[in-house]
Scaffold this active site. Structure first.
Site, PDB file in Angstrom:
ATOM      1  N   HIS A 102     -57.282   2.191  -4.129  1.00  0.00           N
ATOM      2  CA  HIS A 102     -57.043   1.858  -2.791  1.00  0.00           C
ATOM      3  C   HIS A 102     -55.835   1.218  -2.665  1.00  0.00           C
ATOM      4  O   HIS A 102     -55.049   0.658  -3.576  1.00  0.00           O
ATOM      5  CB  HIS A 102     -58.019   0.868  -2.472  1.00  0.00           C
TER       6      HIS A 102
ATOM      7  N   HIS B 260     -49.321  -1.788  -3.147  1.00  0.00           N
ATOM      8  CA  HIS B 260     -49.347  -0.914  -4.376  1.00  0.00           C
ATOM      9  C   HIS B 260     -50.576  -0.281  -4.597  1.00  0.00           C
ATOM     10  O   HIS B 260     -51.828  -0.649  -3.730  1.00  0.00           O
ATOM     11  CB  HIS B 260     -48.957  -1.639  -5.497  1.00  0.00           C
TER      12      HIS B 260
END
Length: 250
Positions: free
Chosen positions: A74, A159
């Site tokens: 995620h 990220h």
């Protein structure tokens, strides 16, 4: 003359057993010693056709790296380490309000990096870019401050965490990915820590309802390239290495 018998000395009574200390309730979420709270985060989930080649890249890991499961990939927008359960409704309202005018985001993956970049890294990640991503994350964090809800208070660095290190382990040379997807939904996720790793439960999903602009490229789910060899006589150069927190970070 009568002699009085000496008084019998009182026998000491057995001391009552000391009460057993009460064991504090087990904290499944939040912090020890506090009233039970929840660990939560807002995020974009990574679709399976993008997650698959990222998981394939994990085959380069050696030593004490612990890879993140592909179904848990995620992009964290805001991390909330200690949420009182009664505030979850406020978080759902905030997510719905802030995404109603945001168009779907065209997310692109770039190069891998480490946190920290110097010394012994704890996290291996791939950098993420998308127009409007920083604005959405900033709006969420401001909304949380307005609600008085604690966040990690760290700069936003988009990220996807690929692995966390649990002991000595070598670095993986840099990888780059020609991958992306159009994110049409964000989510509010609850994270419960277990011995086997975190368990993620989706509390709410928010559709990005804004009017989309020019559509970006469709997902290109190809196998990642092999790592580039390090330069002769020197250590490898990591690509795209922003400072990011070691998640539970979620």
């Amino acid at each position: 003359m009568s002699v009085e018998e000496p008084e019998t000395a009182p026998q000491p009574q057995e001391a009552a057993p000391a009460p057993r200390p009460q064991r504090p309730p087990r904290q499944e979420d939040g912090h020890k010693g506090q009233e039970r709270t929840l660990r939560m985060f807002y995020a974009f989930k990574v679709p399976s056709d993008v997650a698959a080649p990222l998981a394939e890249a994990q085959r380069h890991l050696k030593g004490n790296w612990r890879p993140v499961r592909a179904d848990q990939f995620h992009v964290t927008l805001a991390y909330l380490p200690s949420v009182p359960p009664e505030r979850v409704t406020d978080l759902k309202r905030l997510g719905a309000a802030l995404t109603q005018d945001v168009p779907p985001l065209n997310i692109r993956l770039r190069g891998t990096g480490y946190f920290p970049n110097e010394g012994s890294p704890r996290v291996w990640f791939v950098k993420v870019e998308a127009e409007g991503l920083d604005d959405l994350a900033g709006a969420l964090r401001q909304g949380l401050r307005d609600l008085g809800i604690e966040t990690d208070d760290l700069p936003f660095r988009a990220h996807i965490t690929l692995a966390r290190k649990k002991g000595p382990a070598p670095r993986v040379p840099p990888l780059t990915f020609d991958l992306g997807w159009q994110a049409g939904n964000a989510a509010l996720i609850r994270s419960t820590l277990r011995k086997t790793g975190p368990v993620y439960d989706t509390e709410s999903t928010f559709r990005l309802r804004g009017e989309a602009g020019t559509a970006g490229p469709e997902t290109v789910a190809t196998s990642p390239p092999l790592p580039s060899p390090p330069p002769p006589g020197g250590r490898e150069q990591e690509q795209n290495t922003p400072s990011i927190p070691a998640e539970e970070t979620p």
